[in-house]
Design a protein around this motif. Structure first.
Motif, PDB file in Angstrom:
ATOM      1  N   UNK A 388       0.886  -1.180   0.000  1.00  0.00           N
ATOM      2  CA  UNK A 388       0.000   0.000   0.000  1.00  0.00           C
ATOM      3  C   UNK A 388       0.911   1.212   0.000  1.00  0.00           C
ATOM      4  N   UNK A 389       0.901   1.934  -1.080  1.00  0.00           N
ATOM      5  CA  UNK A 389       1.943   2.929  -1.306  1.00  0.00           C
ATOM      6  C   UNK A 389       1.577   4.305  -0.766  1.00  0.00           C
ATOM      7  N   UNK A 390       2.548   4.965  -0.180  1.00  0.00           N
ATOM      8  CA  UNK A 390       2.361   6.345   0.248  1.00  0.00           C
ATOM      9  C   UNK A 390       2.027   7.147  -1.004  1.00  0.00           C
ATOM     10  N   UNK A 391       0.927   7.912  -0.981  1.00  0.00           N
ATOM     11  CA  UNK A 391       0.384   8.394  -2.248  1.00  0.00           C
ATOM     12  C   UNK A 391       1.173   9.460  -3.005  1.00  0.00           C
ATOM     13  N   UNK A 392       1.816  10.377  -2.311  1.00  0.00           N
ATOM     14  CA  UNK A 392       2.463  11.443  -3.086  1.00  0.00           C
ATOM     15  C   UNK A 392       3.553  12.106  -2.259  1.00  0.00           C
ATOM     16  N   UNK A 393       4.236  13.020  -2.923  1.00  0.00           N
ATOM     17  CA  UNK A 393       5.324  13.739  -2.255  1.00  0.00           C
ATOM     18  C   UNK A 393       4.710  14.746  -1.281  1.00  0.00           C
ATOM     19  N   UNK A 394       5.003  14.582  -0.010  1.00  0.00           N
ATOM     20  CA  UNK A 394       4.550  15.545   0.999  1.00  0.00           C
ATOM     21  C   UNK A 394       5.799  16.116   1.672  1.00  0.00           C
ATOM     22  N   UNK A 395       5.968  17.390   1.531  1.00  0.00           N
ATOM     23  CA  UNK A 395       7.124  18.037   2.145  1.00  0.00           C
ATOM     24  C   UNK A 395       6.620  19.133   3.068  1.00  0.00           C
ATOM     25  N   UNK A 396       6.978  19.025   4.318  1.00  0.00           N
ATOM     26  CA  UNK A 396       6.571  20.068   5.268  1.00  0.00           C
ATOM     27  C   UNK A 396       7.461  21.287   5.095  1.00  0.00           C
ATOM     28  N   UNK A 397       6.817  22.428   5.149  1.00  0.00           N
ATOM     29  CA  UNK A 397       7.562  23.658   4.932  1.00  0.00           C
ATOM     30  C   UNK A 397       8.086  24.190   6.259  1.00  0.00           C
ATOM     31  N   UNK A 398       9.403  24.355   6.315  1.00  0.00           N
ATOM     32  CA  UNK A 398       9.967  24.899   7.544  1.00  0.00           C
ATOM     33  C   UNK A 398       9.585  26.363   7.702  1.00  0.00           C
ATOM     34  N   UNK A 399       9.375  27.031   6.557  1.00  0.00           N
ATOM     35  CA  UNK A 399       9.026  28.457   6.590  1.00  0.00           C
ATOM     36  C   UNK A 399       7.521  28.670   6.704  1.00  0.00           C
ATOM     37  N   UNK A 400       6.737  27.594   6.936  1.00  0.00           N
ATOM     38  CA  UNK A 400       5.271  27.707   7.022  1.00  0.00           C
ATOM     39  C   UNK A 400       4.690  28.282   5.731  1.00  0.00           C
ATOM     40  N   UNK A 401       5.333  27.998   4.616  1.00  0.00           N
ATOM     41  CA  UNK A 401       4.845  28.516   3.335  1.00  0.00           C
ATOM     42  C   UNK A 401       4.380  27.362   2.456  1.00  0.00           C
ATOM     43  N   UNK A 402       3.253  27.575   1.856  1.00  0.00           N
ATOM     44  CA  UNK A 402       2.669  26.548   0.999  1.00  0.00           C
ATOM     45  C   UNK A 402       2.118  27.197  -0.259  1.00  0.00           C
ATOM     46  N   UNK A 403       1.830  26.384  -1.237  1.00  0.00           N
ATOM     47  CA  UNK A 403       1.031  26.848  -2.372  1.00  0.00           C
ATOM     48  C   UNK A 403      -0.313  26.138  -2.262  1.00  0.00           C
ATOM     49  N   UNK A 404      -1.232  26.479  -3.133  1.00  0.00           N
ATOM     50  CA  UNK A 404      -2.552  25.829  -3.079  1.00  0.00           C
ATOM     51  C   UNK A 404      -2.748  24.997  -4.337  1.00  0.00           C
ATOM     52  N   UNK A 405      -3.010  23.727  -4.117  1.00  0.00           N
ATOM     53  CA  UNK A 405      -3.234  22.789  -5.219  1.00  0.00           C
ATOM     54  C   UNK A 405      -4.744  22.637  -5.371  1.00  0.00           C
TER      55      UNK A 405
END
Lengths: 557, 337
Positions: A388-405
């Motif tokens: 059962x595969x981990x679904x996708x690349x998840x990277x936590x942002x150290x700078x608390x910055x994200x984009x919106x998918x």
């Protein structure tokens, strides 16, 4: 039982139900007929492994290659179909997707959410996505990680889950059930080239099936189902003359129209305020299934603002901006040429890396080696080696910055169309031309939803969401039509004037020919289509069993 | 002894199903339960206990002399199953002779309710009803069950049950063992290796069906056979996942085929030895290290589905799947264990 059409001596076959296509729809339908008194023949063009010559039968033309991927990508012509490469995201359609929406043309199903609902639990099981429960709070009653702490959504819900299949390759996973079956036969390397109809062109008598080695076989049956995918079904129907002379089921010129995908993109920069906790990763449900929460635009807001369905997730920062200082993101960008087309396309579309950026990305890689090693170890253990595969690349942002998918509904567009091209394939069938188009309303959906989301985050003093509204259309079409979701080309409706098939997925024009798959969806929803494809295939299985039982009873009387 | 009550003699009353049967019979006002057990220390509430050997015709003849119903729950090796069936048949014939010669000639002969097994269907797959012929080439246990069925169907008043896997609180084979394996994360979602039909049935449904047959005892004039499983029994995968969730052995692990191959081909034999030694020496910490044997893995893949439509006549209200899972996951109390 499996038979290879290339090598078998038998040249004619007969079955109660003949299914064309061994992908998610065809296999699910055949599974629903397993161990019944019905004899079933499933015809699959490919074999168990990838074969470039078979895959080449999918090639075709695209009117605007910037807007749509080549036709032999995102589709797999082999046993298991496109489930051999899918990502595994499962979610059901929402009730609003079935409703008549007065503010948008052609948005109406002849069936309701309640007609599909009974088939979703079994569909979930076949997809190996666990229990049919998509509500975060009841699946994870004790989980305290907030998606965004102190967020009180008004226009959105944030408790909806998406569940992830293994992802299950239906061909491999259920192969053994067909191998042992007494009533279902799978014919491999067999390409449907012609539907043989009665004189009135209203009843299928049989099929002509060819192998790439030049052998022709005949198949007789009572009920026929095309489960060949949203694009190929158009090719099969239009390659037939039909009663109208312009394609089977196409008397009203509707086959291949309303072609929808999804509108997806990654936009902006969300900078969360200090102290705001964010969890954008996966949780594991008790059944062991990966689940993820997302922001979903409420149905009431869709009605009020007259827009389509919309969901969004927090995503890692833009990968091509080296300021993220995250080694693995830079490594992915630098190594994009080693990633398969279907998964590397988003990286491809970012274009080449400028020299200055190139060195900064290299610096990220060298200064974040521990992060890269940690990521790769996790990836190897939880994805490469895991069932059962981990679904996708998840990277936590150290700078608390994200984009919106985001992933938005594409509304039905009469002019978005799949037609026949002049070129022919190795079997003599005309190839396809895809002219995918979207509507200004689709841009409005994303525009309105993003503005509402920005407004909520900023009004609640949780984050700054920076994006340029002028770039929305460019961002949502950056990758073109969302690959792999081919919807609406043989839409379901109440009559031949507005649709190709009826509420039971049967062609209006032909009394024993059905279509299984997302081609019959009149609207595209926000949801990835596979789960609903499977649910509708199971519903069709029930219908076919009933049809056959009625016929037997009729004969007895 | 209450003369109005019908005597129900239970052979193999000390086993898991036997204890549940005895408990249910104790609550029946019109039935007098008699337990037959090899164990001298066997005790059952509101029941007479006869200690003896169920392969001894003379002992059995005495035990069932006044019986209205004989429930045969004897299991074990091929030899034990066969010889006990032969002894029971011998005892039944002796009782017939005695009753024919006595003043009570008009009394009905005892009804025999014999618990066989779905093992008698061998490796057959698909939906199987009771008319399906029994197969040859079976393992010892199944051969014993087939032999016992053949012996006992010579007795006209016989009802044969062919149960699937009997689950319930403390069911050693299909509840306790499975929960232990789930908690050890050695069992879980098996993928294609767990697609077989479980044919489970809750022990309380087994007992309800048995009581329904006893209630209709007068109507049995010729041997009748019934598959015994819940009508919507899940696949093994669904059972493992549901049981694991109910037992809080979560998250359920997806077990790769290679791990199962190691379990069955490498670890199974030593674990079986440890398991047996642990029970013999009462080493509790090792008792839950169950072996996953090749035959178990074959069973979990087997697509045999018991057709249970013939049971409809007994109008049993089946325990819902969720309740079965909850009961199976529950730690057994002393009565169940």
């Amino acid at each position: 039982m499996f038979i290879d059409a290339k090598t078998c001596s038998q040249l004619s076959f007969c079955a109660d139900v003949v299914i064309v296509g061994g992908g998610a729809a065809g296999i699910s339908l055949a599974l629903s007929l397993l161990d019944t008194p019905l004899s079933v023949l499933l015809i699959e063009s490919g074999n168990r492994d990838d074969d470039p010559d078979v895959q080449a039968l999918y090639q075709g033309e695209v009117t605007d290659p910037r807007r749509h991927s080549p036709l032999d990508t995102y589709r797999q012509r082999r046993w298991g179909g496109s489930t051999t490469i899918w990502g595994g995201r499962c979610m059901p359609l929402d009730p609003i997707d079935f409703e008549h929406r007065a503010w948008a043309d052609f948005c109406s199903w002849p069936i309701g959410h309640e007609d599909v609902l009974p088939y979703y639990p079994a569909a979930n099981r076949l997809c190996e996505a666990g229990e049919f429960n998509y509500d975060h709070d009841s699946v994870f009653p004790a989980l305290s990680k907030p998606l965004v702490s102190s967020y009180h959504p008004e226009a959105f819900t944030h408790t909806q889950l998406e569940r992830f299949s293994c992802p299950t390759d239906f061909g491999k996973r259920y192969h053994h059930l067909f191998e042992q079956s007494n009533n279902v036969t799978v014919l491999l390397n067999a390409n449907l080239t012609q539907l043989e109809l009665d004189d009135a062109q209203q009843h299928v008598i049989g099929l002509a099936v060819k192998t790439l080695t030049g052998k022709t076989l005949r198949v007789k049956g009572s009920q026929f189902v095309l489960a060949v995918g949203g694009l190929e079904v158009v090719r099969i129907l239009l390659n037939q003359a039909g009663a109208s002379g312009q394609g089977l089921g196409n008397a009203n010129d509707l086959v291949g129209r309303f072609y929808m995908c999804h509108l997806a993109g990654t936009i902006g920069r969300i900078s969360f305020k200090p102290g705001v906790e964010v969890w954008h990763g996966y949780d594991v449900a008790p059944e062991g299934v990966y689940c993820r929460r997302r922001f979903a635009l409420k149905e009431s807001v869709q009605r009020e603002r007259k827009v389509g369905n919309f969901v969004a997730r927090l995503h890692h920062p833009r990968i091509d901006d080296p300021q993220h200082r995250t080694g693995i993101l830079s490594a992915l960008l630098l190594g994009k040429y080693f990633i398969s087309y279907e998964y590397g396309k988003r990286l491809e579309s970012l274009g080449g890396v400028k020299l200055a950026s190139y060195f900064r990305h290299l610096l990220n890689v060298f200064t974040d080696m521990t992060g890269i090693i940690r990521f790769l170890t996790h990836w190897m253990m939880k994805r490469s080696l895991a069932q059962r595969k981990f679904p996708s690349v998840i990277v936590r942002s150290r700078a608390q910055q994200y984009s919106l998918d985001f992933h938005a509904e594409q509304l039905p567009n009469f002019h978005s169309r799949v037609t026949l091209a002049d070129e022919r394939d190795a079997l003599g069938m005309r190839r396809l031309n895809v002219d995918w188009k979207y509507l200004p309303q689709d841009v409005k959906t994303v525009d309105v939803a993003l503005a509402l989301f920005k407004n909520e985050l900023e009004q609640q003093n949780l984050a700054c969401f920076d994006y340029d509204p002028a770039t929305i259309e460019a961002e949502m079409t950056r990758y073109g039509a969302y690959g792999g979701h081919h919807i609406g080309t043989a839409r379901m409706g109440v009559g031949p004037a507005d649709s190709v098939v009826d509420a039971n997925c049967r062609l209006h024009e032909v009394d024993n020919l059905y279509v299984a798959g997302s081609a019959v969806f009149p609207t595209s929803s926000q949801a990835n289509p596979t789960l609903t494809i499977v649910a509708l295939a199971l519903r069709l299985g029930e219908h076919l069993k009933q049809q056959c039982a009625d016929r037997v009873q009729g004969r007895a009387r | 002894m209450n003369e109005q009550k019908h005597r129900v003699v239970v052979l193999g009353a000390s086993g898991y199903v036997g204890r549940h049967v005895m408990r249910a019979l104790a609550n029946e006002q019109t039935l007098a339960a008699v337990a037959v057990s090899r164990r001298a220390d066997a005790r059952f509430a509101a029941a007479e206990v006869l200690v003896g050997d169920a392969t001894d015709v003379h002992f059995l003849t005495a035990a069932i002399r006044d019986a209205s119903v004989v429930v045969n729950l004897i299991s074990g090796s091929e030899e034990a199953i066969r010889t006990s069936a032969l002894a029971l048949y011998g005892a039944l014939e002796a009782v017939r002779g005695a009753r024919t010669g006595a003043a009570s000639v008009s009394r009905d002969l005892p009804l025999v309710i014999h618990f066989s097994s779905m093992a008698v269907y061998g490796e057959r797959q698909g939906l199987i009803d009771e008319t399906s012929p029994l197969t040859d080439g079976l393992d010892g246990y199944a051969r014993g069950k087939v032999a016992a069925e053949k012996i006992l169907t010579a007795w006209p008043q016989t009802v044969i049950f062919r149960p699937g896997c009997i689950v319930g609180p403390g069911s050693p084979q299909w509840s306790t063992r499975i929960v232990a394996l789930l908690k050890q994360r050695r069992l879980g979602d098996l993928g294609e290796l767990g697609d077989g039909w479980s044919n489970i049935i809750d022990v309380q449904d087994v007992v309800q069906t048995l009581l329904a047959v006893i209630e209709q005892a007068d109507s049995v004039r010729q041997p009748a056979v019934y598959n015994l499983a819940m009508p919507d029994a899940p696949t093994w995968n669904d059972y493992f996942i549901g049981l694991g969730v109910a037992a809080k052995a979560v998250p359920i692990r997806r077990i790769p085929p290679r791990v199962l191959m190691l379990e069955t081909k490498v670890f199974s034999l030593p674990l079986k030895v440890i398991e047996k030694a642990a029970f013999r020496l009462n080493l509790k910490p090792f008792q839950s290290w169950y072996a996953i044997t090749p035959s178990l893995l074959r069973l979990w893949q087997r697509r045999l589905r018991l057709d249970t439509t013939a049971l409809d006549r007994f109008r049993v209200r089946w325990t819902p799947v969720a309740e079965v899972l909850r009961r199976s996951a529950a730690a057994p109390n002393r009565k169940d264990a």
